[in-house]
Design a protein around this motif. Structure first.
Motif, PDB file in Angstrom:
ATOM      1  N   ALA A 107       8.995 -14.499  -4.594  1.00  0.00           N
ATOM      2  CA  ALA A 107       9.456 -13.261  -3.950  1.00  0.00           C
ATOM      3  C   ALA A 107       9.711 -13.522  -2.475  1.00  0.00           C
ATOM      4  CB  ALA A 107       8.424 -12.148  -4.122  1.00  0.00           C
ATOM      5  N   ASP A 108      10.449 -12.604  -1.863  1.00  0.00           N
ATOM      6  CA  ASP A 108      10.730 -12.661  -0.434  1.00  0.00           C
ATOM      7  C   ASP A 108       9.627 -11.897   0.309  1.00  0.00           C
ATOM      8  OD1 ASP A 108      11.657 -12.549   2.140  1.00  0.00           O
ATOM      9  OD2 ASP A 108      13.667 -11.850   1.628  1.00  0.00           O
TER      10      ASP A 108
ATOM     11  N   SER B 243       8.890  -4.377  -0.928  1.00  0.00           N
ATOM     12  CA  SER B 243       8.664  -4.334  -2.380  1.00  0.00           C
ATOM     13  C   SER B 243       7.917  -5.568  -2.862  1.00  0.00           C
ATOM     14  CB  SER B 243       9.995  -4.207  -3.123  1.00  0.00           C
ATOM     15  OG  SER B 243      10.859  -5.283  -2.804  1.00  0.00           O
ATOM     16  N   SER B 244       8.211  -6.720  -2.262  1.00  0.00           N
ATOM     17  CA  SER B 244       7.515  -7.958  -2.630  1.00  0.00           C
ATOM     18  C   SER B 244       6.049  -7.901  -2.219  1.00  0.00           C
ATOM     19  CB  SER B 244       8.187  -9.163  -1.967  1.00  0.00           C
ATOM     20  OG  SER B 244       9.521  -9.289  -2.363  1.00  0.00           O
ATOM     21  N   LEU B 245       5.811  -7.370  -1.032  1.00  0.00           N
ATOM     22  CA  LEU B 245       4.435  -7.304  -0.546  1.00  0.00           C
ATOM     23  C   LEU B 245       3.630  -6.267  -1.310  1.00  0.00           C
ATOM     24  CD1 LEU B 245       5.085  -7.664   3.294  1.00  0.00           C
ATOM     25  CD2 LEU B 245       4.540  -9.436   1.611  1.00  0.00           C
TER      26      LEU B 245
ATOM     27  N   LEU C 235      -0.775  -6.612  -0.969  1.00  0.00           N
ATOM     28  CA  LEU C 235      -1.261  -6.983   0.347  1.00  0.00           C
ATOM     29  C   LEU C 235      -2.332  -6.027   0.873  1.00  0.00           C
ATOM     30  CD1 LEU C 235       0.301  -9.514   1.147  1.00  0.00           C
ATOM     31  CD2 LEU C 235       1.070  -8.309   3.197  1.00  0.00           C
ATOM     32  N   ASN C 236      -2.330  -4.804   0.382  1.00  0.00           N
ATOM     33  CA  ASN C 236      -3.341  -3.843   0.828  1.00  0.00           C
ATOM     34  C   ASN C 236      -4.743  -4.248   0.382  1.00  0.00           C
ATOM     35  OD1 ASN C 236      -2.097  -3.217  -1.736  1.00  0.00           O
ATOM     36  ND2 ASN C 236      -3.527  -1.503  -1.862  1.00  0.00           N
TER      37      ASN C 236
ATOM     38  N   GLU D 125       2.028  -2.216   8.080  1.00  0.00           N
ATOM     39  CA  GLU D 125       2.249  -1.495   6.822  1.00  0.00           C
ATOM     40  C   GLU D 125       1.038  -1.542   5.898  1.00  0.00           C
ATOM     41  OE1 GLU D 125       4.912   0.329   6.084  1.00  0.00           O
ATOM     42  OE2 GLU D 125       5.765  -0.115   8.055  1.00  0.00           O
ATOM     43  N   TYR D 126       0.237  -2.617   6.005  1.00  0.00           N
ATOM     44  CA  TYR D 126      -0.856  -2.791   5.043  1.00  0.00           C
ATOM     45  C   TYR D 126      -2.230  -2.861   5.708  1.00  0.00           C
ATOM     46  CZ  TYR D 126       3.020  -3.767   1.945  1.00  0.00           C
ATOM     47  OH  TYR D 126       4.193  -3.660   1.231  1.00  0.00           O
TER      48      TYR D 126
END
Length: 219
Positions: A49-50, A55-57, A62-63, A88-89
């Motif tokens: 994934a990127d 969306s990948s994270l 990642l949270n 974001e996370y």
């Protein structure tokens, strides 16, 4: 800990193997199918994934990660991953690899980076550390550039040689964290005498480095 590593090249895989050996959970993320070499680190989780895409994270969870390591060979990617991980996370600790020394100034809290590791700087610092006595050498930067790990090898005529560690008036915002002596790592106490040839490791703010260098070298 659960650790996500963005960038599954040689550096990322080496970090993953070390963390797994120490009992941590590791997820390797890379957008290049050629980098997905599951057999090289079979006990890690892998995600094609990127890592610059939300969306990948999300898919990577990642949270739920305690640490994110941005270890790709592209500084732009590492900065974006760091920023997303932190903002974001809310990842507690973000470690980023710096590939080009000219970009070092970007790798700070503004981009979500807690610890920046510059391979060129680290290598040059280790070269300096190997050949210099009496000079302060910066090895690594911590906490958004607010503190550094620095090293100095005491010369025979250093003014602190023979003094007890606790009697030296170390500058504010500096701490002696280890003494390397004859192949041993010593956790310093106030009563430990300082000897010529000791390698002293400090965590210190950049502002007090000149004061610390003067105190230890006398010049």
């Amino acid at each position: 800990m659960r650790v996500a590593i963005a960038g599954a090249g040689a550096v990322g895989r080496s970090i993953a193997a070390e963390l797994l050996e120490n009992g941590h959970e590791v997820l390797l993320i890379d957008s290049d199918p050629k980098a997905i070499k599951i057999d090289s680190v079979p006990h890690a989780e892998w995600l094609l994934a990127d890592a610059c895409e939300i969306s990948s994270l999300d898919e990577a969870g990642l949270n739920n990660c305690h640490v994110v390591v941005a270890s790709s060979g592209d500084d732009k990617v590492n900065l974006v991953v760091s920023l997303l991980a932190k903002t974001e996370y809310g990842v507690p600790r973000v470690v980023a690899r710096i590939n080009h020394p000219s970009n070092e100034w970007l790798f700070n809290e503004s981009w979500g980076v807690d610890v920046a590791v510059s391979t060129p700087r680290l290598l040059s610092a280790l070269v300096e550390e190997a050949v210099s006595v009496g000079d302060l050498v910066r090895l690594m930067t911590f906490r958004q550039g607010q503190a550094n790990l620095v090293e100095l090898t005491l010369a025979d005529d250093a003014p602190v040689v023979g003094q007890r560690a606790g009697s030296v008036p170390w500058p504010t915002d500096s701490a002696l964290v280890a003494i390397l002596r004859e192949g041993r790592v010593l956790v310093p106490t106030a009563d430990d005498p300082l000897e010529a040839g000791d390698e002293l490791l400090f965590v210190a703010s950049q502002e007090v480095e000149p004061t610390l260098a003067h105190l230890l070298s006398g010049h």
